[in-house]
Write an enzyme that holds these catalytic residues in place. Structure first.
Site, PDB file in Angstrom:
ATOM      1  N   ASN A 173      -5.894  -0.868  -9.419  1.00 56.90           N
ATOM      2  CA  ASN A 173      -7.122  -1.591  -9.054  1.00 56.90           C
ATOM      3  C   ASN A 173      -6.902  -2.618  -7.949  1.00 56.90           C
ATOM      4  O   ASN A 173      -7.611  -3.611  -7.855  1.00 56.90           O
ATOM      5  CB  ASN A 173      -7.746  -2.278 -10.276  1.00 56.90           C
ATOM      6  CG  ASN A 173      -8.016  -1.271 -11.378  1.00 56.90           C
ATOM      7  OD1 ASN A 173      -8.413  -0.147 -11.079  1.00 56.90           O
ATOM      8  ND2 ASN A 173      -7.761  -1.639 -12.610  1.00 56.90           N
ATOM      9  N   ARG A 174      -5.884  -2.388  -7.154  1.00 55.95           N
ATOM     10  CA  ARG A 174      -5.574  -3.275  -6.021  1.00 55.95           C
ATOM     11  C   ARG A 174      -5.223  -4.697  -6.459  1.00 55.95           C
ATOM     12  O   ARG A 174      -5.325  -5.637  -5.674  1.00 55.95           O
ATOM     13  CB  ARG A 174      -6.752  -3.327  -5.011  1.00 55.95           C
ATOM     14  CG  ARG A 174      -7.096  -1.950  -4.417  1.00 55.95           C
ATOM     15  CD  ARG A 174      -5.914  -1.406  -3.613  1.00 55.95           C
ATOM     16  NE  ARG A 174      -6.214  -0.158  -2.913  1.00 55.95           N
ATOM     17  CZ  ARG A 174      -5.757   1.033  -3.281  1.00 55.95           C
ATOM     18  NH1 ARG A 174      -5.002   1.168  -4.363  1.00 55.95           N
ATOM     19  NH2 ARG A 174      -6.016   2.098  -2.562  1.00 55.95           N
TER      20      ARG A 174
END
Ligand SMILES: Cc1cc2nc3c(=O)[nH]c(=O)nc-3n(C[C@H](O)[C@H](O)[C@H](O)COP(=O)(O)O)c2cc1C
Length: 226
Positions: A202-203
Protein backbone atom coordinates in the site's frame (compact mmCIF):
# COMPACT_ATOMS: atom_id res chain seq x y z
CA UNK A 1 0.23 7.22 -24.82
CA UNK A 2 0.61 4.21 -27.16
CA UNK A 3 2.52 4.75 -30.37
CA UNK A 4 3.04 2.52 -33.38
CA UNK A 5 5.88 0.84 -31.45
CA UNK A 6 4.31 0.48 -28.04
CA UNK A 7 1.18 -1.29 -26.87
CA UNK A 8 -0.82 -0.50 -23.77
CA UNK A 9 -1.41 -3.95 -22.28
CA UNK A 10 -0.53 -4.49 -18.64
CA UNK A 11 2.78 -6.22 -19.41
CA UNK A 12 4.25 -3.37 -21.44
CA UNK A 13 2.40 -0.23 -20.34
CA UNK A 14 4.44 1.46 -17.56
CA UNK A 15 1.29 3.07 -16.12
CA UNK A 16 -0.25 -0.38 -15.57
CA UNK A 17 2.82 -1.87 -13.87
CA UNK A 18 2.15 -2.18 -10.17
CA UNK A 19 4.15 -4.26 -7.71
CA UNK A 20 2.97 -4.98 -4.20
CA UNK A 21 6.04 -5.05 -1.97
CA UNK A 22 5.81 -7.59 0.82
CA UNK A 23 8.58 -7.34 3.36
CA UNK A 24 9.43 -7.34 7.03
CA UNK A 25 8.92 -4.08 8.89
CA UNK A 26 12.08 -1.99 8.96
CA UNK A 27 12.19 -0.18 12.26
CA UNK A 28 14.46 2.27 14.06
CA UNK A 29 15.40 -0.31 16.70
CA UNK A 30 16.66 -2.71 14.03
CA UNK A 31 19.17 -0.16 12.66
CA UNK A 32 22.93 -0.40 13.15
CA UNK A 33 24.55 2.33 15.24
CA UNK A 34 26.03 4.04 12.21
CA UNK A 35 25.00 4.14 8.56
CA UNK A 36 28.11 2.46 7.14
CA UNK A 37 27.44 -0.58 9.33
CA UNK A 38 23.82 -0.53 8.22
CA UNK A 39 24.98 -0.28 4.60
CA UNK A 40 27.34 -3.24 5.13
CA UNK A 41 24.47 -5.28 6.54
CA UNK A 42 22.19 -4.62 3.57
CA UNK A 43 25.00 -4.91 1.02
CA UNK A 44 25.98 -8.35 2.34
CA UNK A 45 22.36 -9.50 2.20
CA UNK A 46 21.96 -8.25 -1.36
CA UNK A 47 25.26 -9.72 -2.52
CA UNK A 48 24.77 -13.07 -0.76
CA UNK A 49 21.21 -13.42 -2.03
CA UNK A 50 22.45 -13.61 -5.63
CA UNK A 51 19.29 -11.81 -6.79
CA UNK A 52 21.13 -8.95 -8.44
CA UNK A 53 23.52 -9.16 -11.35
CA UNK A 54 25.82 -6.38 -10.06
CA UNK A 55 24.80 -5.38 -6.54
CA UNK A 56 27.71 -2.92 -6.46
CA UNK A 57 26.29 -0.96 -9.42
CA UNK A 58 25.13 2.48 -8.29
CA UNK A 59 23.84 5.59 -10.01
CA UNK A 60 26.15 8.54 -9.39
CA UNK A 61 24.63 11.96 -9.85
CA UNK A 62 26.72 15.08 -10.14
CA UNK A 63 25.95 18.66 -11.13
CA UNK A 64 27.67 21.62 -12.69
CA UNK A 65 28.27 24.66 -10.46
CA UNK A 66 25.13 26.13 -12.13
CA UNK A 67 23.14 23.15 -10.84
CA UNK A 68 22.62 21.20 -14.09
CA UNK A 69 22.55 17.55 -13.01
CA UNK A 70 23.78 14.39 -14.77
CA UNK A 71 23.67 10.73 -13.77
CA UNK A 72 25.33 7.47 -14.77
CA UNK A 73 25.98 3.99 -13.39
CA UNK A 74 29.37 3.15 -11.90
CA UNK A 75 30.67 0.27 -9.80
CA UNK A 76 31.30 0.67 -6.10
CA UNK A 77 34.80 -0.69 -5.44
CA UNK A 78 35.24 -0.23 -1.71
CA UNK A 79 33.35 1.16 1.23
CA UNK A 80 34.31 1.64 4.86
CA UNK A 81 33.74 4.17 7.63
CA UNK A 82 35.38 6.85 5.43
CA UNK A 83 32.92 6.54 2.55
CA UNK A 84 32.19 4.98 -0.85
CA UNK A 85 34.87 4.65 -3.56
CA UNK A 86 34.50 4.34 -7.33
CA UNK A 87 37.06 4.72 -10.12
CA UNK A 88 36.75 6.73 -13.29
CA UNK A 89 38.41 9.11 -15.69
CA UNK A 90 38.96 12.47 -13.97
CA UNK A 91 38.47 14.20 -17.34
CA UNK A 92 35.05 12.61 -17.92
CA UNK A 93 31.86 14.59 -17.50
CA UNK A 94 31.39 13.30 -13.93
CA UNK A 95 35.09 13.88 -13.19
CA UNK A 96 34.91 17.47 -14.41
CA UNK A 97 31.66 18.14 -12.61
CA UNK A 98 32.98 16.75 -9.32
CA UNK A 99 36.16 18.79 -9.68
CA UNK A 100 34.11 21.99 -10.10
CA UNK A 101 31.36 21.04 -7.62
CA UNK A 102 32.18 18.15 -5.25
CA UNK A 103 28.61 17.36 -4.15
CA UNK A 104 27.36 13.96 -5.28
CA UNK A 105 24.51 11.54 -4.80
CA UNK A 106 24.83 7.75 -5.02
CA UNK A 107 21.79 5.57 -5.53
CA UNK A 108 21.74 1.78 -5.13
CA UNK A 109 18.63 0.43 -6.93
CA UNK A 110 18.12 -2.94 -5.28
CA UNK A 111 14.69 -3.55 -6.81
CA UNK A 112 14.46 -7.35 -6.38
CA UNK A 113 14.60 -6.79 -2.61
CA UNK A 114 12.33 -3.73 -2.73
CA UNK A 115 15.22 -1.72 -1.32
CA UNK A 116 16.99 1.46 -2.24
CA UNK A 117 19.88 3.27 -0.57
CA UNK A 118 20.59 6.92 -1.34
CA UNK A 119 23.79 8.58 -0.22
CA UNK A 120 24.46 12.30 -0.43
CA UNK A 121 27.87 13.71 0.32
CA UNK A 122 31.08 15.27 -0.87
CA UNK A 123 33.50 13.61 -3.30
CA UNK A 124 37.27 13.74 -2.81
CA UNK A 125 39.95 12.24 -5.06
CA UNK A 126 41.49 9.23 -3.31
CA UNK A 127 45.25 9.38 -2.62
CA UNK A 128 47.31 8.42 -5.67
CA UNK A 129 48.71 5.29 -3.94
CA UNK A 130 45.16 4.02 -3.47
CA UNK A 131 44.38 4.48 -7.17
CA UNK A 132 47.62 2.81 -8.23
CA UNK A 133 47.03 -0.14 -5.87
CA UNK A 134 43.52 -0.64 -7.29
CA UNK A 135 44.70 -0.18 -10.91
CA UNK A 136 47.19 -3.04 -10.38
CA UNK A 137 44.29 -5.41 -9.54
CA UNK A 138 42.43 -4.67 -12.80
CA UNK A 139 42.69 -7.12 -15.69
CA UNK A 140 45.33 -6.16 -18.29
CA UNK A 141 42.63 -5.35 -20.89
CA UNK A 142 40.84 -2.97 -18.52
CA UNK A 143 44.14 -1.27 -17.73
CA UNK A 144 44.68 -0.63 -21.45
CA UNK A 145 41.06 0.47 -21.81
CA UNK A 146 41.60 3.19 -19.23
CA UNK A 147 44.38 4.59 -21.44
CA UNK A 148 42.55 4.07 -24.75
CA UNK A 149 39.40 5.98 -23.87
CA UNK A 150 39.19 9.75 -23.42
CA UNK A 151 36.00 9.11 -21.52
CA UNK A 152 33.04 11.36 -22.39
CA UNK A 153 34.69 12.96 -25.45
CA UNK A 154 33.26 12.58 -28.95
CA UNK A 155 35.03 10.01 -31.15
CA UNK A 156 34.62 9.53 -34.91
CA UNK A 157 34.13 5.78 -34.97
CA UNK A 158 34.47 2.55 -33.03
CA UNK A 159 37.48 1.69 -35.26
CA UNK A 160 39.34 4.70 -33.92
CA UNK A 161 38.87 3.38 -30.41
CA UNK A 162 39.94 -0.18 -31.30
CA UNK A 163 43.02 1.17 -33.13
CA UNK A 164 44.03 3.09 -30.02
CA UNK A 165 43.54 -0.05 -27.98
CA UNK A 166 45.57 -2.18 -30.42
CA UNK A 167 48.43 0.36 -30.42
CA UNK A 168 48.48 0.21 -26.63
CA UNK A 169 48.28 -3.60 -26.63
CA UNK A 170 51.35 -3.67 -28.93
CA UNK A 171 53.21 -1.30 -26.60
CA UNK A 172 52.19 -3.14 -23.45
CA UNK A 173 51.77 -6.85 -24.26
CA UNK A 174 50.15 -9.15 -21.69
CA UNK A 175 52.49 -9.44 -18.69
CA UNK A 176 54.01 -5.99 -19.24
CA UNK A 177 53.31 -3.50 -16.44
CA UNK A 178 50.82 -0.82 -17.50
CA UNK A 179 51.21 2.45 -15.57
CA UNK A 180 48.03 3.95 -14.09
CA UNK A 181 46.95 6.87 -16.30
CA UNK A 182 47.41 10.20 -14.51
CA UNK A 183 43.91 11.29 -15.57
CA UNK A 184 42.29 8.21 -14.06
CA UNK A 185 41.57 7.43 -10.42
CA UNK A 186 39.18 7.08 -7.54
CA UNK A 187 36.66 9.34 -5.89
CA UNK A 188 35.60 8.76 -2.31
CA UNK A 189 32.13 10.08 -1.50
CA UNK A 190 32.07 11.03 2.18
CA UNK A 191 28.41 10.82 3.22
CA UNK A 192 26.51 13.55 5.02
CA UNK A 193 23.27 11.56 4.85
CA UNK A 194 22.26 8.00 3.94
CA UNK A 195 18.66 6.96 3.42
CA UNK A 196 17.56 3.32 3.62
CA UNK A 197 14.28 2.62 1.83
CA UNK A 198 12.34 -0.58 2.25
CA UNK A 199 9.20 -1.12 0.17
CA UNK A 200 5.92 -2.21 1.76
CA UNK A 201 2.32 -2.89 0.83
CA UNK A 202 0.00 0.00 0.00
CA UNK A 203 2.96 2.31 -0.60
CA UNK A 204 3.55 2.59 3.17
CA UNK A 205 7.26 2.21 2.70
CA UNK A 206 9.90 2.69 5.40
CA UNK A 207 12.41 5.47 4.86
CA UNK A 208 15.03 5.82 7.57
CA UNK A 209 17.69 8.45 7.07
CA UNK A 210 20.92 8.93 9.00
CA UNK A 211 22.07 12.54 8.98
CA UNK A 212 25.56 13.53 10.11
CA UNK A 213 25.43 15.91 13.07
CA UNK A 214 27.43 19.12 12.84
CA UNK A 215 30.97 18.97 14.22
CA UNK A 216 31.16 15.25 13.47
CA UNK A 217 29.07 14.54 16.59
CA UNK A 218 27.69 11.25 15.31
CA UNK A 219 24.49 10.57 13.39
CA UNK A 220 20.83 11.25 14.02
CA UNK A 221 18.15 9.05 12.50
CA UNK A 222 14.90 10.41 11.13
CA UNK A 223 11.92 8.74 9.51
CA UNK A 224 10.58 10.21 6.28
CA UNK A 225 7.09 9.89 4.87
CA UNK A 226 7.05 7.57 1.89
C1 LIG B 1 26.95 -1.52 -14.88
C2 LIG B 1 27.83 -0.37 -15.27
C3 LIG B 1 29.00 -0.14 -14.56
C4 LIG B 1 29.83 0.93 -14.90
N1 LIG B 1 30.93 1.16 -14.12
C5 LIG B 1 31.69 2.26 -14.38
C6 LIG B 1 32.76 2.60 -13.51
O1 LIG B 1 33.02 1.94 -12.48
N2 LIG B 1 33.50 3.69 -13.82
C7 LIG B 1 33.22 4.48 -14.92
O2 LIG B 1 33.93 5.46 -15.14
N3 LIG B 1 32.20 4.19 -15.74
C8 LIG B 1 31.41 3.10 -15.50
N4 LIG B 1 30.34 2.82 -16.31
C9 LIG B 1 30.08 3.71 -17.47
C10 LIG B 1 29.33 4.96 -17.00
O3 LIG B 1 27.95 4.66 -16.78
C11 LIG B 1 29.45 6.14 -17.97
O4 LIG B 1 29.04 5.77 -19.28
C12 LIG B 1 30.88 6.67 -18.07
O5 LIG B 1 31.52 6.67 -16.81
C13 LIG B 1 30.88 8.09 -18.62
O6 LIG B 1 30.07 8.91 -17.79
P1 LIG B 1 30.11 10.50 -17.84
O7 LIG B 1 30.28 10.89 -19.29
O8 LIG B 1 28.78 10.93 -17.29
O9 LIG B 1 31.26 10.95 -16.99
C14 LIG B 1 29.50 1.76 -16.00
C15 LIG B 1 28.31 1.52 -16.70
C16 LIG B 1 27.50 0.48 -16.34
C17 LIG B 1 26.21 0.28 -17.10
Amino acid sequence: MPTADSSSDSTTDPAAMREQYRSEAFTEDSLAADPMRQFARWFRQVAAGGMLHEPNAMVVSTATPEGRPSSRTVLLKTYDERGFVFFTNYGSRKGRELTANPYASLLFPWHPLARQVIVTGTAFRVPREETVAYFRTRPHGSQLGAWASDQSTVIGSREELTHRYEDLAARYPEGEKVPAPPHWGGFRVVPDAIEFWQGHENRLHDRLRYVREAGDAGWRVERLCP
